[in-house]
Design an enzyme around this catalytic site. Structure first.
Site, mmCIF file in Angstrom:
data_model
loop_
_atom_site.group_PDB
_atom_site.id
_atom_site.type_symbol
_atom_site.label_atom_id
_atom_site.label_comp_id
_atom_site.label_asym_id
_atom_site.label_seq_id
_atom_site.Cartn_x
_atom_site.Cartn_y
_atom_site.Cartn_z
ATOM 1 N N GLU B 93 14.630 60.323 21.506
ATOM 2 C CA GLU B 93 13.045 60.552 21.670
ATOM 3 C C GLU B 93 12.399 60.192 19.779
ATOM 4 O O GLU B 93 11.718 59.542 19.527
ATOM 5 C CB GLU B 93 12.454 61.969 21.385
ATOM 6 N N HIS B 162 9.904 71.681 31.189
ATOM 7 C CA HIS B 162 9.342 70.405 31.518
ATOM 8 C C HIS B 162 7.514 70.765 32.062
ATOM 9 O O HIS B 162 7.176 69.725 32.739
ATOM 10 C CB HIS B 162 9.771 69.796 32.739
HETATM 11 C C1 LIG Z 1 14.684 64.873 25.709
HETATM 12 C C2 LIG Z 1 15.238 64.681 26.806
HETATM 13 N N1 LIG Z 1 14.580 63.440 26.924
HETATM 14 C C3 LIG Z 1 14.908 62.826 28.537
HETATM 15 C C4 LIG Z 1 15.441 63.493 29.095
HETATM 16 C C5 LIG Z 1 14.628 63.305 30.978
HETATM 17 N N2 LIG Z 1 16.201 63.014 31.512
HETATM 18 C C6 LIG Z 1 16.796 63.883 32.327
HETATM 19 S S1 LIG Z 1 18.357 64.094 32.533
HETATM 20 C C7 LIG Z 1 18.348 62.214 31.726
HETATM 21 C C8 LIG Z 1 19.315 61.159 31.705
HETATM 22 C C9 LIG Z 1 20.866 62.151 31.157
HETATM 23 O O1 LIG Z 1 21.891 61.011 31.515
HETATM 24 P P1 LIG Z 1 23.194 61.814 31.264
HETATM 25 O O2 LIG Z 1 23.317 62.920 30.002
HETATM 26 O O3 LIG Z 1 24.204 60.853 31.175
HETATM 27 O O4 LIG Z 1 23.296 62.685 31.952
HETATM 28 P P2 LIG Z 1 23.777 62.456 33.446
HETATM 29 O O5 LIG Z 1 22.485 62.751 33.882
HETATM 30 O O6 LIG Z 1 23.968 62.030 33.809
HETATM 31 O O7 LIG Z 1 24.286 63.939 34.180
HETATM 32 C C10 LIG Z 1 16.994 62.189 30.693
HETATM 33 C C11 LIG Z 1 16.766 60.899 30.486
HETATM 34 C C12 LIG Z 1 15.101 64.454 29.372
HETATM 35 N N3 LIG Z 1 14.960 66.081 29.835
HETATM 36 N N4 LIG Z 1 15.269 65.511 27.605
#
Ligand SMILES: Cc1ncc(C[n+]2csc(CCOP(=O)(O)OP(=O)(O)O)c2C)c(N)n1
Ligand SMILES: [Mg+2]
Lengths: 323, 358
Positions: B93, B162
């Site tokens: 971000e 959230h």
């Molecule tokens: C600071 C922040 N940015 C974006 C999100 C939205 N978000 C939640 S999980 C996710 C993807 C995370 O991917 P990864 O680290 O590969 O974990 P996975 O979901 O595959 O377990 C996103 C973009 C968030 N919760 N917090």
């Protein structure tokens, strides 16, 4: 036998419990019994268990939004977890946290985290406390292929090296961050190579193989306890369900998950291995399966019967000041 | 005067907007935002969209544009203008907001998305120390025409990290404009203005409103910042409400109207700049003020508006000002607690009766 029977039974039980818990969460969510956003970790059980099985309650883990498996592997009570995801007052966090915020400090489970990259700096703190107090405890953070790209994660990695903290950075690379391919978000060819660039030992393992994952994490944990500083472990794995429960997953290839469930299921792989080696009997594991189905069934029934929080007392508690 | 519908309630927008003619269609808040962005992208090639999953499916084997933002606001834009202008980013971000601000300084008009506005925490320096300060700090030489969109608010059982609303945090910062549309009509016109504006604009979409529909002109129109709307007019009590709280304020006003109590409901639409004149003029007539805000009570928008009226409209007041806000707690997860957390119609009714001494 390179692994004790008791160890293998615990590993299997823990992995199977996670699978059953997640599958039931999906069902209960679809049935309207679980509100909010839920991220299931079925398919990724081996990593959680391999990482946590040797830890004591005073070793710390920091989890992610996909945290149920980490909780179970760290010994959190599944009944308390189910109540929490259902938002009941007898849940692990009194229903105030929910799936994305389950924590059980007594078990060394610092919390799931709904902020991607929120965990690693905090886990550095746990590791710093262990180092400063000389406890020989270790701290593990769970990270994803997506959260690897968050500045907080990279800052924490560098600081862990600078301060030589007993922090093991586990990367569950399930190929996706929501609907974005891991290799799109990661600018480098190899996350492991990138992490090595921070100046820490970095290993890549097949996270569907419990034993390979366990062996690598064991070395890292011992090194951390001995004052050897942090390690990165990237474990390849498969997310069997959506990013969140209910995700239509339009971005995934048609038979991708179907095929993965056949050939890359860490539980099936574990079973095949221990049977082939003659370490455990199928019948023993089948009996465990039955017990776990009953245990989760009870967790759901107890959850549905559990009291809901009372706004008149619970809304304003646990906070410094209510105006 | 044009009439718009929000969840079965009728609201009249202020006379300023009556000039917009032409064909209208019933549109959801989400679609109205999509229309605004799409038309501006067609009109102006310097407008870009960037953020996580703003298209979705990047690098994947399945469908492209799989999400179009997790709430679908930017769906369909990428297929039309391409990945060069609708940019899926890594989860970073600070880098997203910084890139938007730097690009805005250098000829683009970026619309950066914070998927949930709670993620502002990760990127806050790039917003408040960087983007917000450039124009003033560089003696007026710098322009930062960017929009930061994000979804805010409670009601989705999304938990403490959230569900924040946080508008007062950004409203506190000089250099930022803060926009909070309460219906699809305003969402479109304010988004157009936000994109065309020369300053960084924080555009806060309440997540419970994405499906709310009302009549929206098909043509592009900009609603100027700092001009309130008056969805209900009355003479007994002034109710100032923003974002989704406008829905509750209108519902309360309609209930009270049946009892012969008329409320002047004011929706400021933008909280920075704030149409304090409209509020003061109304209080001059009613002498009574209730402010309804989903934010936490301390240093919040409700106490800010109450402060302005206490300072500038003191002699109009015939009763103490009442604020209706969330309590001073994080947003709880359990449905019973979250429902008790968010201000509702009953709380607005109680506050109005209180200022009337009824
Ligand atoms: C600071 C922040 N940015 C974006 C999100 C939205 N978000 C939640 S999980 C996710 C993807 C995370 O991917 P990864 O680290 O590969 O974990 P996975 O979901 O595959 O377990 C996103 C973009 C968030 N919760 N917090
Ligand atoms: Mg991932």
């Amino acid at each position: 036998m390179p692994y004790q029977e008791d160890f293998l039974l615990r590993a299997y039980r823990s992995m199977r419990t996670i699978r059953e818990f997640e599958e039931r969460c999906i069902k209960e969510f679809m049935g309207g019994n679980i509100p909010g956003f839920v991220h299931a970790s079925n398919g990724q059980e081996a990593i959680a268990v391999a990482a946590c099985i040797d830890l004591s309650d005073s070793d710390i883990i920091g989890s992610t939004h996909r945290g149920h498996g980490h909780c179970i592997a760290k010994g959190c009570d599944v009944g308390g977890m189910m109540k929490e995801v259902m938002g009941r007052s007898t849940g692990l966090c009194k229903g105030k946290g929910g799936s994305m915020h389950i924590a059980d400090i007594d078990k060394g489970m610092l919390g799931a985290n709904a902020i991607v990259g929120g965990g690693p700096p905090l886990v550095n703190g746990a590791a710093l406390a262990a180092k400063t107090l000389g406890t020989k405890n270790v701290a593990l953070s769970f990270n994803g292929d997506g959260s690897a790209n968050q500045g907080t994660t990279m800052e924490a990695m560098n600081m862990a090296v600078v301060l030589q903290l007993p922090h093991i950075f586990i990367y569950e690379n399930n190929g996706y961050a929501e609907g974005t391919a891991a290799n799109y978000g990661l600018g480098c060819d190899s996350l492991t190579d990138r992490n090595a660039g921070f100046g820490m030992p970095a290993e890549y393992v097949d996270g569907n193989d419990f034993f390979a994952t366990y062996d690598a994490i064991k070395v890292a944990t011992q090194r951390a306890r001995d004052g050897g500083g942090p390690t990165s472990i990237e474990a390849k794995c498969v997310r069997f369900d959506g990013h969140f429960i209910g995700d239509p997953q339009l971005y995934r290839g048609e038979d991708e998950v179907k095929n993965a469930r056949k050939t890359e299921d860490c539980l099936k792989i574990f079973r095949a291995r221990v049977i082939k080696e003659g370490w455990l009997k199928a019948a023993t594991m089948n009996a465990i399966d039955k017990e776990i189905v009953a245990e989760i069934e009870k967790a759901v029934a107890d959850g549905l019967a559990a009291p809901r929080p009372d706004p008149s007392t619970d809304l304003l508690s646990d906070v410094y000041s209510s105006y | 005067m044009s009439t718009v519908h929000t969840k079965g309630t009728e609201m009249t927008t202020n006379s300023n907007d009556a000039k917009i003619g032409g064909k209208t269609s019933i549109k959801a808040y989400r679609e109205a935002l999509n229309d605004a962005i799409r038309e501006e992208m067609r009109r102006d090639p310097t407008v870009i969209v960037l953020g996580e999953e703003v298209s979705g499916g990047a690098g994947c084997d399945g469908q492209d544009d799989a999400y179009g933002g997790v709430f679908g606001v930017t769906k369909g834009l990428m297929p039309e203008v391409g990945r060069e202008r609708v940019i899926d980013t890594p989860i970073s971000e600070a880098a997203i907001i910084g890139a938007a601000a730097g690009a805005a300084n250098n000829g683009l008009r970026p619309i950066a998305e914070l998927m949930f506005f709670d993620f502002i925490g990760v990127s806050f320096d790039q917003i408040f120390n960087q983007a917000a300060k450039f124009r003033y700090m560089f003696g007026g030489k710098s322009k930062t025409p960017m929009v930061i969109r994000g979804t805010v608010g409670a009601g989705w059982r999304a938990g403490a990290q959230h569900s924040s609303i946080l508008h007062s945090v950004v409203t506190h910062i000089p250099g930022l404009k803060v926009v909070m549309p309460s219906n699809a009509y305003d969402a479109k016109g304010l988004m157009v203005q936000a994109i065309r504006d020369e300053d960084p604009v924080i555009f806060l979409e309440h997540k419970v409103m994405y499906n709310n529909e009302c009549e929206v002109p098909d043509e592009q129109y900009a609603i100027p910042f700092g001009e309130a709307a008056f969805p209900r007019q009355g003479k007994d009590v002034t109710i100032v409400a923003i974002s989704n709280m406008v829905t509750h304020a209108i519902a309360a006003a309609d209930i009270l109207a049946k009892e012969g109590i008329t409320c002047d409901v004011i929706d400021p639409r933008t909280v920075s700049p704030l149409d304090d004149e409209a509020i003061l003029e109304s209080v001059e007539v009613t002498g009574r003020l209730v402010v309804v805000d989903e934010g936490n009570p301390r240093c919040g928008l409700a106490s800010d508006i109450a402060g302005i009226v206490a300072e500038k409209g003191f002699f109009s007041l015939r009763a103490p000002i009442r604020t209706v806000t969330a309590p001073h707690t994080p947003v709880p997860f359990a449905p019973e607690l979250e429902d008790a957390y968010v201000p509702n119609v009953d709380k607005v009714l109680a506050a109005v009766r209180d200022v009337l001494g009824a």
